[in-house]
Design an enzyme around this catalytic site. Structure first.
Site, PDB file in Angstrom:
ATOM      1  N   HIS A 209     -10.777  69.929 -81.081  1.00 21.02           N
ATOM      2  CA  HIS A 209     -10.515  69.385 -79.746  1.00 21.02           C
ATOM      3  C   HIS A 209      -9.112  68.807 -79.597  1.00 21.02           C
ATOM      4  CE1 HIS A 209     -11.414  65.675 -81.845  1.00 21.02           C
ATOM      5  NE2 HIS A 209     -10.895  65.001 -80.849  1.00 21.02           N
TER       6      HIS A 209
HETATM    7  C1  UD1 Z   1     -10.845  61.788 -76.751  1.00 19.63           C
HETATM    8  C2  UD1 Z   1      -9.951  60.892 -77.609  1.00 19.63           C
HETATM    9  C3  UD1 Z   1      -9.907  61.420 -79.025  1.00 19.63           C
HETATM   10  C4  UD1 Z   1     -11.297  61.606 -79.592  1.00 19.63           C
HETATM   11  C5  UD1 Z   1     -12.083  62.488 -78.646  1.00 19.63           C
HETATM   12  C6  UD1 Z   1     -13.488  62.678 -79.138  1.00 19.63           C
HETATM   13  C7  UD1 Z   1      -8.052  59.829 -76.464  1.00 19.63           C
HETATM   14  C8  UD1 Z   1      -6.589  59.902 -76.285  1.00 19.63           C
HETATM   15  N1  UD1 Z   1      -8.587  60.883 -77.116  1.00 19.63           N
HETATM   16  O1  UD1 Z   1     -10.230  63.057 -76.680  1.00 19.63           O
HETATM   17  O2  UD1 Z   1      -9.212  60.501 -79.851  1.00 19.63           O
HETATM   18  O3  UD1 Z   1     -11.204  62.197 -80.865  1.00 19.63           O
HETATM   19  O4  UD1 Z   1     -12.111  61.881 -77.366  1.00 19.63           O
HETATM   20  O5  UD1 Z   1     -14.197  63.574 -78.340  1.00 19.63           O
HETATM   21  O6  UD1 Z   1      -8.679  58.879 -76.061  1.00 19.63           O
HETATM   22  N2  UD1 Z   1     -14.427  65.996 -70.658  1.00 19.63           N
HETATM   23  C9  UD1 Z   1     -15.612  66.411 -70.109  1.00 19.63           C
HETATM   24  N3  UD1 Z   1     -16.726  65.674 -70.337  1.00 19.63           N
HETATM   25  C10 UD1 Z   1     -16.715  64.533 -71.073  1.00 19.63           C
HETATM   26  C11 UD1 Z   1     -15.496  64.129 -71.635  1.00 19.63           C
HETATM   27  C12 UD1 Z   1     -14.366  64.860 -71.429  1.00 19.63           C
HETATM   28  O7  UD1 Z   1     -15.690  67.444 -69.439  1.00 19.63           O
HETATM   29  O8  UD1 Z   1     -17.765  63.912 -71.223  1.00 19.63           O
HETATM   30  C13 UD1 Z   1     -13.222  66.817 -70.432  1.00 19.63           C
HETATM   31  C14 UD1 Z   1     -12.408  66.337 -69.258  1.00 19.63           C
HETATM   32  O9  UD1 Z   1     -11.922  67.446 -68.593  1.00 19.63           O
HETATM   33  C15 UD1 Z   1     -11.256  65.578 -69.890  1.00 19.63           C
HETATM   34  C16 UD1 Z   1     -11.084  66.340 -71.191  1.00 19.63           C
HETATM   35  O10 UD1 Z   1     -12.410  66.765 -71.576  1.00 19.63           O
HETATM   36  O11 UD1 Z   1     -10.144  65.583 -69.092  1.00 19.63           O
HETATM   37  C17 UD1 Z   1     -10.500  65.524 -72.301  1.00 19.63           C
HETATM   38  O12 UD1 Z   1     -11.199  64.271 -72.372  1.00 19.63           O
HETATM   39  P1  UD1 Z   1     -10.414  62.941 -72.838  1.00 19.63           P
HETATM   40  O13 UD1 Z   1     -11.347  61.809 -72.923  1.00 19.63           O
HETATM   41  O14 UD1 Z   1      -9.201  62.794 -71.998  1.00 19.63           O
HETATM   42  O15 UD1 Z   1      -9.876  63.351 -74.269  1.00 19.63           O
HETATM   43  P2  UD1 Z   1     -10.616  64.047 -75.502  1.00 19.63           P
HETATM   44  O16 UD1 Z   1      -9.923  65.330 -75.763  1.00 19.63           O
HETATM   45  O17 UD1 Z   1     -12.095  64.069 -75.300  1.00 19.63           O
END
Ligand code: UD1
Length: 365
Positions: A209
């Site tokens: 991820h």
């Molecule tokens: C985040 C953390 C990372 C952690 C990871 C675990 C930061 C900078 N990064 O990364 O350290 O290892 O979580 O999973 O805080 N999304 C969904 N559903 C969800 C969550 C996310 O669809 O329930 C999608 C959204 O489009 C979002 C993207 O995933 O924009 C990324 O989510 P985000 O929380 O920004 O970062 P992660 O890549 O999940």
């Protein structure tokens, strides 16, 4: 003593669960402690969030700030605005932040600016890679917190090098491993176990991820193709993070010979790694779990903030070097992997030590 516990993204939930349990025990022992659980909403899908609350027995959050998605700045800013309102309405004595996600840093800044004692669980770890948002979150959070609960001697040393007084550094162990110990006997096979004809040691687990591995579709495609070729004969189970899924779907990246599944809940994921031949990942937390479970782990990153998983544990770093990845997979296939030893204090009692320390330092006399 009023405590606000912050959680926002998937890896946070495993870290707060044992702290909640240890607080409940202290309350049963007669301590007048009240706590609120705040979910920032950074992760919001059922299988990235509420599933974990249910399986780990974490009470429903007292407040969900619903700050989902957005750019780094948008997400951080939204969380700060909403968390400030929460703190003003329910002013605690202590705010506990865990890990290194955007919610961790945003809430630490907000809390500290309101003059609230702010403590960081999993403090002091450093990868040295400032291109990762998590490293910036760690540096900022540790620059302003009042107490630092650490998982390793490496973290202690990093904090000492920052001139943090030793009475603020508390080497307690790893709350993620508390959760592993507390829930190990609840692990269960996922519903696809029989349909995919999975058996002990006949599959690899893959998780990806990090932006560095998944945001460039050309690289992601070549990585997946390489992994599926080199693990010839083994199944690859790939619980797919929403960020990775959206890139695979948008660019129609082929995933031949790789079994894509939904993000798994905790009990199913622990089952899957426990019976796997090995894990290939870019997660930090998973390399801690594979170390304790003594399962080979290959990390697709150049650095780690958890060097003990490489030095004591079952983890190796291969970055984006395909030759190194392939030679390490070959070692696994030849059963030539190193044996892990348990890092100090990863014994399932970190959260008790955290709560005891908070009582000793902050419980009113
Ligand atoms: C985040 C953390 C990372 C952690 C990871 C675990 C930061 C900078 N990064 O990364 O350290 O290892 O979580 O999973 O805080 N999304 C969904 N559903 C969800 C969550 C996310 O669809 O329930 C999608 C959204 O489009 C979002 C993207 O995933 O924009 C990324 O989510 P985000 O929380 O920004 O970062 P992660 O890549 O999940």
């Amino acid at each position: 003593m009023k405590i606000t516990l912050v959680s926002g993204a998937r890896p946070n939930f495993m870290k707060i669960s044992p702290i909640v349990k240890a607080l409940d025990i202290a309350i049963l022992e007669g301590y007048n402690i009240k706590y609120r659980i705040i979910h920032t909403g950074q992760h919001y899908d059922h299988n990235m969030s509420s599933n974990f609350f249910a399986q780990l027995g974490i009470p429903m959050p007292d407040n969900n700030l619903k700050c989902s998605s957005g750019s780094q700045a948008e997400q951080t800013a939204k969380i700060m605005i909403e968390f400030e309102k929460e703190l003003i309405q329910n002013f605690p004595d202590i705010v506990v932040v865990v890990g290194d996600v955007n919610s961790t840093m945003a809430c630490a800044i907000t809390s500290k600016k309101l003059g609230i004692k702010t403590v960081h669980v999993e403090a002091g770890i450093r990868s040295g890679d400032m291109a990762m948002p998590e490293e910036i979150n760690r540096v900022v959070t540790d620059a302003i917190c009042d107490d630092f609960f650490t998982t390793s001697e490496f973290a202690n040393l990093n904090l000492k090098n920052l001139q943090i007084p030793s009475n603020k550094i508390h080497f307690v162990g790893n709350t993620m491993i508390d959760t592993l110990v507390q829930n190990f006997n609840k692990m269960k096979a996922p519903e696809f176990w029989d349909a995919f004809e999975l058996k002990k040691n006949n599959y690899f687990i893959l998780t990806l991820h990090r932006p560095i591995n998944v945001d460039n579709p050309v690289y992601l495609e070549s990585l997946l193709k390489n992994i599926s070729l080199i693990t010839n004969g083994y199944k690859i189970i790939f619980p797919i993070h929403p960020r990775t899924k959206s890139i695979i779907d948008s660019f129609l990246i082929p995933v031949n010979n790789i079994l894509l599944v939904e993000p798994q809940s905790y009990n199913e994921f622990i089952f899957l790694i426990t019976y796997s031949k090995a894990v290939i990942t870019d997660s930090g937390g998973i390399s801690e779990e594979t170390t304790v479970l003594n399962i080979p782990c290959i990390t697709l990153r150049d650095t780690t903030e958890r060097p003990e998983t490489v030095l004591n544990g079952s983890n190796v770093l291969v970055g984006n070097n395909m030759d190194l990845l392939n030679s390490n997979i070959q070692l696994i296939l030849n059963n030539q992997w190193k044996n892990a030893t348990l890092p100090m204090l990863w014994d399932g009692h970190a959260a008790e030590r955290i709560v005891n320390t908070l009582i000793l330092k902050y419980y009113p006399n």
